[in-house]
Scaffold this active site. Structure first.
Site, PDB file in Angstrom:
ATOM      1  CE  LYS A 157       7.687  31.201 -13.357  1.00 12.73           C
ATOM      2  NZ  LYS A 157       6.844  32.589 -13.366  1.00 12.73           N
ATOM      3  CG  ASP A 163       4.351  33.396 -10.076  1.00 19.52           C
ATOM      4  OD1 ASP A 163       5.495  33.682 -10.661  1.00 19.52           O
ATOM      5  OD2 ASP A 163       4.115  34.625 -10.688  1.00 19.52           O
TER       6      ASP A 163
END
Length: 656
Positions: A519, A335
């Protein structure tokens, strides 16, 4: 339990071995002849059997009752057979030379040593953290209306303000409300370098303010602190199962039946050959030396030491399967915000018009923003403070005012200074000067925020603000790629922002404009290509992705340290710590394979030789030789596992 029994059994084993007829024959010395000398080995050997062997006998009985034979039953069978055979020889029953007292004593001592080492390794990670918790101060300096009051740490509550003096430890998790200092966080993160913490930033209980005093507002006490969360994670890691442990347990069960069947076949074969004496001797030898305690330590000891080493380096393994899977990872998906980047605005570039130096531009902007609490203002003030030439101007702001949605203004060095974005320029009817437009267009093209600095109604420069890439991220990405692991990045930021960071770091693949709830679909996309994924995120928005990936890694100390979605938590914010997991996983796997080969190789060779398969060729493994080899195999396995402690897991070892 194992430690005390080991030392007492070791002391008793010395005379047992020295007064053993079999050992005396091997070494080649004459036993002392005095009244009672013949009973030293049997009596002390019996004490060792019942005292030192008690844990194994109890464990064996338990496994027998549950019909789940394993390592304890194997050990119990071996020492029981050695005990009975030795007493038969001592009492002169039959014509057998089965004086196994010395072997029984060494067997129990070595077993106790091996299990003590394993238990010590298993407890070291939690023990290290218990020791860390013990370093917390007993008292804290609480700030009250009446002044500074010394109170017990246990009495602190959320919202209390505490004074942390230079050289003192932070008594509870909290946010700095006044002051700035360098903090030693090595006891939490494993990183040796101090970390600068200022107002608005979080500090963790147990860390040390090394140079200045700060005031901290308490946000977590007791079981809610980072330290308590870390201790819970280590406890979960020690309790979690793994494929390697399951393999060891199954192997122990199979080896129990292997030893039992081998003993029965040996007895029958020698009876059929017309040698009942050899039938008993060979069978007893097989049952005694088939005890594979080296195999029993081969995997659990490696895993225990790995978990301990990881914990001491700030890598907290919640699930041991995560450590085992890490060596097979094909791609690490980071991330962006807060992981590869610092997660906060920073001035990454400045451009000034002709006649104005960059340092002067920063000094003017920093002075104008000095009274603002906005995160962007703090970034500008910090950039000015970090530039020695800007500090040298000594500018101070006065008459500060905030223009909502446009920027700020203040009087600095006799001039009216304004700092703001496009809305400020529109209000003042200003256009970017030609000598700045090229830089500004480039900055906007990469998705950066651009603020202009206006002096007395004229633009004198511009500042580029971005989420700064961590200094450690370059080294982390390069080191992963050097190990054959691809690096991907995922973010909800606009594509131009993501691609700018990706290009800067040399990342293999970038996913941009991804909503938090989507995600995990990107993780699934990578997995659909046949890739095994390790997801590294902050654990707040990334929980589904962390759970879906083969290895979920949460990064960052604080409340996120206790997240349930990740298999691993990095106590610090250094992405290079991912390398520690990969290196440790690969090294642990090598040690497991080496130990398994050594331990199983011993049993595969020793049992047939002890059974007398090559007796026709004059090659027979004597009980004494079998005992020596068995002891050597255990020591080799234990020492080989201990070599894991030599692996350097300090993130600072990984540089660009």
């Amino acid at each position: 339990m194992f430690k005390n029994r080991f030392w007492i059994s070791l002391i008793l084993a010395v005379p047992v071995v020295l007064f053993s007829h079999m050992f005396a024959e091997i070494v080649g010395y004459t036993l002392p002849d005095f009244p009672g000398a013949l009973w030293i080995s049997p009596i002390l050997g019996t004490v060792i059997f019942f005292y030192g062997g008690a844990p194994f006998l109890k464990g064996g009985i338990s496994e027998l009752k549950s019909r789940q034979p394993g390592m304890m039953l194997l050990i119990a069978m071996a020492i029981s057979v050695a005990f009975i055979a030795s007493w038969i020889t001592t009492l002169g029953i039959g014509n057998f030379n089965l004086d196994f007292w010395w072997e029984l004593a060494l067997l129990v001592v070595i077993m106790l040593l091996g299990h003590w080492m394993e238990m010590r390794a298993l407890g070291s990670a939690a023990g290290a953290l218990d020791a860390l918790a013990a370093l917390l101060p007993d008292e804290a300096d609480k700030v009250t209306d009446a002044g500074i009051e010394t109170v017990p740490v246990s009495s602190l509550a959320n919202g209390d303000i505490v004074l942390v003096r230079s050289g003192a430890r932070v008594p509870a998790d909290g946010d700095i409300v006044d002051g700035a200092a360098e903090f030693d966080e090595s006891m939490i993160t494993g990183e040796s370098r101090t970390v600068s913490r200022a107002a608005g930033e979080m500090v963790v209980a147990g860390t040390v303010a090394t140079d200045n005093a700060v005031r901290v507002r308490v946000t977590a006490v007791g079981a809610d602190t980072t330290l308590a969360g870390i201790q819970r994670l280590v406890a979960e890691a020690q309790a979690s199962s793994s494929k390697a442990q399951a393999l060891a347990d199954r192997a122990a069960a199979l080896l129990f039946y292997f030893a039992l069947i081998a003993g029965i076949l040996t007895f029958i074969a020698w009876l059929l050959l017309g040698s009942p004496n050899d039938a008993v001797i060979r069978t007893v030898t097989v049952l005694v030396i088939a005890c594979p305690h080296a195999l029993g330590l081969a995997i659990p000891l490696v895993i225990a030491i790995s978990t301990e080493r990881a914990a001491k380096s700030g890598v907290l393994i919640k699930n041991r399967m995560a450590l085992e899977r890490m060596r097979t990872i094909d791609v690490v998906l980071f991330d962006k915000t807060g992981t590869l980047t610092e997660g906060r605005h920073a001035v990454t570039a400045a451009a000034a018009t002709g006649g104005v130096a960059e340092a002067e531009l920063l000094a003017l902007a920093g002075a104008a923003e000095s009274d603002s609490e906005h995160p962007v203002a703090r970034a500008i003030v910090q950039a000015a403070a970090d530039n020695p030439d800007a500090v040298a101007f000594g500018f101070r702001g006065a008459g500060f005012s905030s223009m909502t949605g446009r920027g700020v203004q203040a009087e600095v060095n006799g001039s009216q200074i304004a700092v703001g974005g496009p809305n400020l320029l529109r209000e003042l009817s200003l256009d970017t000067p030609p000598d700045l437009s090229g830089a500004v267009q480039e900055w906007m093209g990469r998705g950066a925020s651009v603020l202009h600095v206006v002096r007395d109604g004229a633009i004198i420069g511009a500042l580029r603000l971005e989420d700064r890439v961590r200094d450690e991220s370059w080294a982390a990405v390069k080191a992963l790629q050097d190990r054959g692991v691809k690096v991907a990045m995922i973010t909800g930021d606009a594509r131009q922002v993501a691609e700018a960071v990706g290009a800067e770091l040399g990342i293999d693949e970038v996913f941009a404009d991804v909503l938090p709830q989507d995600k995990d679909s990107k993780v699934a996309e990578l997995q659909s290509r046949g890739l095994k994924v390790a997801m590294v995120g902050d654990g707040v928005n990334d929980a589904p992705a962390l759970a879906r990936s083969e290895v979920g890694i949460a990064i960052g100390a604080g409340t996120d340290v206790a997240m349930e979605s990740a298999g691993v938590v990095l106590a610090g914010n250094d992405p290079r710590s991912v390398l520690a997991m990969i290196d440790l996983s690969r090294a642990s796997y090598r040690k497991m394979i080496q130990n398994l080969v050594w331990a199983t190789g011993y049993n595969v060779l020793a049992v047939p030789l002890a059974a007398g398969v090559l007796a026709f060729a004059g090659i027979v493994l004597s009980p004494a030789a079998g005992a020596v080899l068995m002891s050597v195999s255990t020591i080799v396995v234990a020492l080989n596992a201990q070599l894991l402690r030599r692996i350097d897991l300090n993130p600072d070892r990984i540089t660009q």
